[in-house]
Design an enzyme around this catalytic site. Structure first.
Site, PDB file in Angstrom:
ATOM      1  N   VAL A  92       0.808  -1.224   0.000  1.00 32.06           N
ATOM      2  CA  VAL A  92       0.000   0.000   0.000  1.00 32.06           C
ATOM      3  C   VAL A  92       0.839   1.272   0.000  1.00 32.06           C
ATOM      4  O   VAL A  92       0.285   2.367  -0.088  1.00 32.06           O
ATOM      5  CB  VAL A  92      -0.986   0.030   1.187  1.00 32.06           C
ATOM      6  CG1 VAL A  92      -1.965  -1.140   1.103  1.00 32.06           C
ATOM      7  CG2 VAL A  92      -0.242   0.021   2.520  1.00 32.06           C
ATOM      8  N   TYR A 150       1.158   3.757  22.692  1.00 30.37           N
ATOM      9  CA  TYR A 150       0.506   3.715  21.379  1.00 30.37           C
ATOM     10  C   TYR A 150       1.067   4.819  20.481  1.00 30.37           C
ATOM     11  O   TYR A 150       1.138   4.679  19.267  1.00 30.37           O
ATOM     12  CB  TYR A 150      -1.009   3.837  21.548  1.00 30.37           C
ATOM     13  CG  TYR A 150      -1.796   3.264  20.387  1.00 30.37           C
ATOM     14  CD1 TYR A 150      -1.622   1.943  20.002  1.00 30.37           C
ATOM     15  CD2 TYR A 150      -2.721   4.028  19.699  1.00 30.37           C
ATOM     16  CE1 TYR A 150      -2.350   1.403  18.948  1.00 30.37           C
ATOM     17  CE2 TYR A 150      -3.458   3.507  18.649  1.00 30.37           C
ATOM     18  CZ  TYR A 150      -3.264   2.202  18.279  1.00 30.37           C
ATOM     19  OH  TYR A 150      -3.975   1.676  17.232  1.00 30.37           O
ATOM     20  N   LYS A 152      -4.147   6.787  13.693  1.00 35.09           N
ATOM     21  CA  LYS A 152      -5.548   6.357  13.732  1.00 35.09           C
ATOM     22  C   LYS A 152      -6.489   7.557  13.773  1.00 35.09           C
ATOM     23  O   LYS A 152      -7.600   7.499  13.226  1.00 35.09           O
ATOM     24  CB  LYS A 152      -5.787   5.448  14.939  1.00 35.09           C
ATOM     25  CG  LYS A 152      -5.107   4.096  14.855  1.00 35.09           C
ATOM     26  CD  LYS A 152      -5.568   3.272  13.675  1.00 35.09           C
ATOM     27  CE  LYS A 152      -4.999   1.856  13.730  1.00 35.09           C
ATOM     28  NZ  LYS A 152      -5.390   1.048  12.556  1.00 35.09           N
TER      29      LYS A 152
END
Length: 254
Positions: free
Chosen positions: A64, A154, A161
Site C-alpha cells: 500500500v 501507542y 488512527k
C-alpha cells in the site's frame, strides 16, 4: 445469508489470530466471496494457506506504499470480478521504536511511515478502487481508542488512527454521492501480532475484564460480527461512523 455472493476484498490478513482473519471468517459464514492481498513472498507464504482455508478465490501482491501496485491490484480485481461490494482495510504499521518511550521522540521518518501506511493508504486504495465500487458497496477500516485518548506506548499509531478516522469522514462524503458507505470499526484490545508491539497494551486486558460494562475482552469474532453488519444492507444508512466493539470500555471515565 447476509452477504451471499458479495465480493469482499480484504487487505491486511496476517495470520489466523488477526482481526482481518476474524472478519474474513465471519464474511465466509455469511456467504461472501473472498480475495486477499499480500506484501512480498514471505507474507504470501502465510496468506495463501489462509486464503485456501477460507475459500478465497485469489490472492494478489499489493504494497500500500506503492501507488503502482495499488493500481495494478485494482486492475487485477476488475479483471477477476468486475467490481467490489466490500473493501476491508486492515492495514497499519509503525516502527517498533516509535511505539515505546515518549511520543515526543518520534522521528520525522517514523511519523511519515506510520501515517503513510496506517492512514493515507485508505485514501489511496479508495481512489484506485473507486471505479469498481457501486451503490451499496461498503468500505471498512480498523481503528482503536488510542485515536482519541492517550494510551501509553501507542504514540504515533494513535496519531495515525486519528488521521484515519478523519479520512473516513471525508471519504464517506466524497463516495457517498455514488452510494458507497465508508466506516471504521474501533476494536477493543485483542491479543494479535500487531498489538504485541505496543507495550502499553499489556495491562489493558485485565483492566477491561475488571471494569468494562460487559466485564470481558472482545474477540476477533466479535469484530467480525460488527463487520458483517457494516458490510451488509442492514447498515444501508450508516456511513462516516466509528463503531466501537470494545465491551463498552471506551464509555468509562477511568
Amino acid at each position: 445469508m447476509l452477504l451471499q455472493g458479495k465480493k469482499a476484498l480484504i487487505l491486511g490478513l496476517a495470520n489466523n489470530k488477526s482481526i482481518a482473519y476474524g472478519i474474513a471468517h465471519a464474511f465466509k459464514e455469511q456467504g461472501a466471496r473472498l480475495a486477499f492481498n499480500y506484501v512480498g513472498d514471505a507474507i504470501k507464504k502465510r496468506v495463501e494457506p489462509l486464503s485456501e482455508e477460507l475459500g478465497g478465490e485469489f490472492t494478489f501482491q499489493c504494497d500500500v506504499t506503492d501507488d503502482a501496485q495499488i493500481q495494478a491490484a485494482a486492475d487485477l480485481v476488475k479483471e477477476k470480478w468486475g467490481g467490489v461490494d466490500i473493501l476491508v482495510h486492515s492495514v497499519a504499521f509503525a516502527n517498533r521504536e516509535d511505539l515505546s518511550g515518549r511520543f515526543l521522540d518520534t522521528s520525522r521518518a517514523g511519523f511519515h511511515l506510520a501515517l503513510d501506511i496506517s492512514a493515507y493508504s485508505l485514501t489511496g486504495i479508495c481512489r484506485a478502487f473507486e471505479p469498481l465500487l457501486h451503490d451499496g458497496s461498503s468500505v471498512l477500516t480498523m481503528t482503536y481508542h488510542g485515536s482519541t485518548k492517550v494510551i501509553p506506548g501507542y504514540n504515533i499509531m494513535g496519531v495515525a488512527k486519528a488521521a484515519l478516522e478523519a479520512s473516513v469522514r471525508y471519504l464517506s462524503y466524497d463516495l457517498g454521492e455514488k452510494g458507497v458507505r465508508v466506516n471504521a470499526l474501533s476494536a477493543g484490545p485483542i491479543k494479535t501480532l500487531a498489538a504485541s508491539a505496543v507495550s502499553g497494551l499489556k495491562n489493558i486486558f485485565t483492566r477491561v475484564e475488571e471494569h468494562a460494562p460487559l466485564r470481558r475482552n472482545v474477540t476477533t469474532a466479535d469484530v467480525g460480527g460488527a463487520a458483517v453488519f457494516l458490510a451488509s444492507e442492514l447498515s444501508h444508512g450508516v456511513t462516516g461512523e466509528v463503531i466501537y466493539v470494545d465491551s463498552g470500555f471506551s464509555q468509562l471515565g477511568i
